[in-house]
Design an enzyme around this catalytic site. Structure first.
Site, PDB file in Angstrom:
ATOM      1  N   THR A 189       0.797  -1.222   0.000  1.00 36.21           N
ATOM      2  CA  THR A 189       0.000   0.000   0.000  1.00 36.21           C
ATOM      3  C   THR A 189       0.832   1.275   0.000  1.00 36.21           C
ATOM      4  O   THR A 189       0.288   2.364   0.162  1.00 36.21           O
ATOM      5  CB  THR A 189      -0.947   0.016   1.218  1.00 36.21           C
ATOM      6  OG1 THR A 189      -0.161  -0.068   2.416  1.00 36.21           O
ATOM      7  CG2 THR A 189      -1.920  -1.148   1.151  1.00 36.21           C
ATOM      8  N   ASP A 246       5.696   1.615  15.070  1.00 35.57           N
ATOM      9  CA  ASP A 246       7.094   2.028  14.937  1.00 35.57           C
ATOM     10  C   ASP A 246       7.211   3.459  15.445  1.00 35.57           C
ATOM     11  O   ASP A 246       6.226   4.080  15.864  1.00 35.57           O
ATOM     12  CB  ASP A 246       7.544   1.921  13.479  1.00 35.57           C
ATOM     13  CG  ASP A 246       9.034   1.626  13.359  1.00 35.57           C
ATOM     14  OD1 ASP A 246       9.781   1.911  14.318  1.00 35.57           O
ATOM     15  OD2 ASP A 246       9.447   1.120  12.305  1.00 35.57           O
ATOM     16  N   PHE A 249       9.957   0.037  19.577  1.00 40.67           N
ATOM     17  CA  PHE A 249       8.629   0.463  19.990  1.00 40.67           C
ATOM     18  C   PHE A 249       7.752  -0.736  20.370  1.00 40.67           C
ATOM     19  O   PHE A 249       7.064  -0.734  21.388  1.00 40.67           O
ATOM     20  CB  PHE A 249       7.975   1.266  18.859  1.00 40.67           C
ATOM     21  CG  PHE A 249       6.509   1.546  19.079  1.00 40.67           C
ATOM     22  CD1 PHE A 249       6.107   2.527  19.969  1.00 40.67           C
ATOM     23  CD2 PHE A 249       5.539   0.831  18.401  1.00 40.67           C
ATOM     24  CE1 PHE A 249       4.764   2.779  20.182  1.00 40.67           C
ATOM     25  CE2 PHE A 249       4.202   1.084  18.604  1.00 40.67           C
ATOM     26  CZ  PHE A 249       3.804   2.065  19.503  1.00 40.67           C
ATOM     27  N   VAL A 295      20.382   3.232   5.741  1.00 48.71           N
ATOM     28  CA  VAL A 295      20.234   3.467   4.304  1.00 48.71           C
ATOM     29  C   VAL A 295      19.146   4.515   4.118  1.00 48.71           C
ATOM     30  O   VAL A 295      18.042   4.374   4.664  1.00 48.71           O
ATOM     31  CB  VAL A 295      19.868   2.172   3.554  1.00 48.71           C
ATOM     32  CG1 VAL A 295      19.721   2.447   2.067  1.00 48.71           C
ATOM     33  CG2 VAL A 295      20.913   1.098   3.804  1.00 48.71           C
ATOM     34  N   ASP A 296      19.433   5.563   3.395  1.00 44.96           N
ATOM     35  CA  ASP A 296      18.506   6.676   3.238  1.00 44.96           C
ATOM     36  C   ASP A 296      17.439   6.347   2.189  1.00 44.96           C
ATOM     37  O   ASP A 296      17.464   6.849   1.065  1.00 44.96           O
ATOM     38  CB  ASP A 296      19.264   7.942   2.846  1.00 44.96           C
ATOM     39  CG  ASP A 296      18.353   9.172   2.826  1.00 44.96           C
ATOM     40  OD1 ASP A 296      17.282   9.109   3.463  1.00 44.96           O
ATOM     41  OD2 ASP A 296      18.709  10.170   2.182  1.00 44.96           O
ATOM     42  N   ALA A 297      16.529   5.463   2.575  1.00 41.69           N
ATOM     43  CA  ALA A 297      15.428   5.079   1.687  1.00 41.69           C
ATOM     44  C   ALA A 297      14.371   4.361   2.520  1.00 41.69           C
ATOM     45  O   ALA A 297      14.659   3.874   3.621  1.00 41.69           O
ATOM     46  CB  ALA A 297      15.918   4.168   0.562  1.00 41.69           C
ATOM     47  N   THR A 330      11.298  -5.485   4.670  1.00 44.31           N
ATOM     48  CA  THR A 330      12.570  -5.824   5.306  1.00 44.31           C
ATOM     49  C   THR A 330      12.366  -6.616   6.596  1.00 44.31           C
ATOM     50  O   THR A 330      13.134  -7.534   6.896  1.00 44.31           O
ATOM     51  CB  THR A 330      13.389  -4.561   5.599  1.00 44.31           C
ATOM     52  OG1 THR A 330      12.577  -3.630   6.315  1.00 44.31           O
ATOM     53  CG2 THR A 330      13.859  -3.924   4.310  1.00 44.31           C
ATOM     54  N   ASP A 351       9.913  -8.667   7.250  1.00 47.98           N
ATOM     55  CA  ASP A 351       9.500 -10.014   6.860  1.00 47.98           C
ATOM     56  C   ASP A 351      10.708 -10.836   6.426  1.00 47.98           C
ATOM     57  O   ASP A 351      10.828 -12.022   6.759  1.00 47.98           O
ATOM     58  CB  ASP A 351       8.474  -9.939   5.724  1.00 47.98           C
ATOM     59  CG  ASP A 351       7.315  -9.021   6.051  1.00 47.98           C
ATOM     60  OD1 ASP A 351       6.826  -9.081   7.188  1.00 47.98           O
ATOM     61  OD2 ASP A 351       6.917  -8.232   5.172  1.00 47.98           O
TER      62      ASP A 351
END
Length: 376
Positions: A47, A118, A152, A290-292, A297, A299
Site C-alpha cells: 500500500t 514504529d 517500539f 540506508v537513506d530510503a 525488510t 519479513d
C-alpha cells in the site's frame, strides 16, 4: 536422504513486489526449507503505491484452510512463521493453530514478528488496531519461541503502554499530550491506531473519559521508554519471562558510538544446559542506515533469522551476523538499482525500491559477513 524441514508461514501476499510471504518464501526455500504459505491478504502490491486492490482472509477462512491440511494429515510442521495482521480474531486463530501444532510436535518453533507500530521522529504510534496488543501480550508471545519486535513494539509488549481512543486533545498528569498526524505505513495498512502513556500504578480514568474524534491525528507516546542499552536488556528479560527463548530487537534509536548514521539491534537467547541450568547470550549489532524507505525488510529479517537459528541453534551471534549481513547485501543492491533507475538526483518510486531478492540469491545462501555482532 536429507531430512525435510517444513515451515507454515501465515503472512500477507502481493502479486508484485516482496512483502510478507513473498519476502519470506524465496529466502527460506533457497536455504533449504519447504514452505507452506497461507496468505492472510492477497493484494496487487503493497500500500505504499498510489493504488492497490485485493482481498483479506478472515479467521473462518484461515480455519478452513488449516482444516483441509488436517483432514489430509499433512499438518506436520517444524516451524510456524507469522508477520503482519490487523484482525484480532485472525490472530487468535493463529494462536489456536500454533497450540495444536505444538501438541503434535513439542519441538516445533514458532517465530513471530509482532508487527504493531514504529517510531517517527523519536515518537511511537501503532499502525494496527489497538485491540491486537492484549492478544499479542496474553496469547501470542507466551506460545512464541522467537520474537523480532522493533524498539517500539518491545516497549508495547512489556506492558508499559496502554491504548486509548483517538482524542482531539488530552491531558496526562496535567500536561497536554502532543498530537501527530501519521502518514506512514507498514506496507499493508495506512491508518495507525493511537496509544497514550500511563504511568505504572496511576489511575487510567482519563482513558475512559476521552472524547472520540474521527481524525487521523493521534497522541504521541510520552513518558518512560527504552533510553539505554541496559533498559533494552531489561525489557528483553521481561519478554523472556513471558515465554520466548530468543528475543531480537531488530532496530532501535539507541545511540551508537559510531555516530548517528547507525542503527542498533540487540539480541538475547536463553539456552538450557544438560544439567538444567539456563545460559543467556546477549549481543549488539550496529548497522549502517540506508537513506530510503523499504517495504518487506522485517519479513525478510524474520525469515532469515528462522533459517540461521535453525542452522546455528545455540549461537545467536552467528545467526544474527548472517541474517543482518544478508540484509545489508540485499538493501545495498536494491538502493543502487533503484537510484540508477530513478536517475541522478531523483527519488526512487515504490516500484523501484522493491527488494532485489532474486538478484541477491547468492548473498542469501552464503552471506559475506560485513556486520559483526558484539557479545555483551
Amino acid at each position: 536422504m536429507e531430512e525435510e524441514c517444513r515451515v507454515l508461514s501465515i503472512q500477507s501476499h502481493v502479486v508484485r513486489g516482496y512483502v510478507g510471504n513473498r519476502a519470506a518464501t524465496f529466502p527460506l526455500q533457497v536455504l533449504g526449507f519447504e514452505v507452506d504459505a497461507v496468505n492472510s491478504v492477497q493484494f496487487s502490491n503493497h500500500t505504499g503505491y498510489s493504488h492497490w486492490k485485493g482481498q483479506v482472509l478472515n479467521s473462518d477462512e484461515l480455519h478452513e484452510l488449516y482444516d483441509g491440511l488436517k483432514l489430509n494429515d499433512v499438518n506436520k510442521y517444524d516451524y510456524v512463521l507469522t508477520g503482519y495482521t490487523r484482525d484480532k480474531s485472525f490472530l487468535a486463530m493463529v494462536v489456536d493453530i500454533v497450540r495444536e501444532l505444538k501438541q503434535q510436535n513439542s519441538r516445533l518453533v514458532y517465530v513471530c514478528d509482532p508487527v504493531m507500530g514504529d517510531k517517527w521522529n523519536g515518537e511511537g504510534s501503532m499502525y494496527v488496531p489497538e485491540d491486537l496488543l492484549p492478544v499479542y501480550r496474553e496469547k501470542v508471545v507466551p506460545v512464541a519461541d522467537i520474537i523480532t519486535p522493533n524498539q517500539f513494539e518491545a516497549d508495547c509488549l512489556r506492558g508499559r503502554w496502554l491504548p486509548s481512543v483517538a482524542p482531539c486533545a488530552v491531558t496526562v498528569h496535567g500536561h497536554p499530550s502532543p498530537l501527530l498526524c501519521v502518514n506512514g505505513n507498514h506496507g499493508l495498512e495506512l491508518q495507525p491506531a493511537p496509544m497514550m502513556w500511563i504511568e505504572p500504578g496511576s489511575p487510567a480514568l482519563g482513558v475512559r473519559s476521552l472524547t472520540h474524534c474521527a481524525t487521523r491525528e493521534v497522541p504521541l507516546l510520552s513518558g518512560r521508554k527504552i533510553h539505554s542499552e541496559e533498559e533494552a536488556l531489561a525489557v528483553m528479560d521481561v519478554l523472556h519471562a513471558m515465554g520466548p527463548d530468543t528475543v531480537v530487537i531488530t532496530s532501535s534509536d539507541l545511540p551508537s558510538a559510531r555516530g548517528s548514521g547507525y542503527l542498533i539491534a540487540l539480541g538475547s537467547q536463553r539456552t538450557r544446559t544438560p544439567d538444567g541450568s539456563v545460559v543467556t547470550q546477549r549481543i549488539r549489532m550496529e548497522m549502517c542506515k540506508v537513506d530510503a524507505v523499504f517495504v518487506g525488510t522485517g519479513d525478510l529479517f524474520a525469515a532469515m533469522l528462522l533459517a540461521w537459528t535453525h542452522k546455528h541453534p545455540n549461537n545467536l551471534k552467528v545467526a544474527c551476523e548472517k541474517t543482518v549481513s544478508a540484509m545489508h547485501h540485499v538493501l545495498q543492491r536494491t538502493i543502487k538499482c533503484a537510484q540508477a533507475r530513478a536517475g541522478e538526483g531523483l527519488k526512487p518510486s515504490p516500484a523501484q525500491l522493491e527488494l532485489r531478492m532474486v538478484q541477491s540469491k547468492k548473498d542469501i545462501e552464503n552471506p559475506e559477513i560485513v556486520v559483526q555482532a558484539m557479545v555483551l
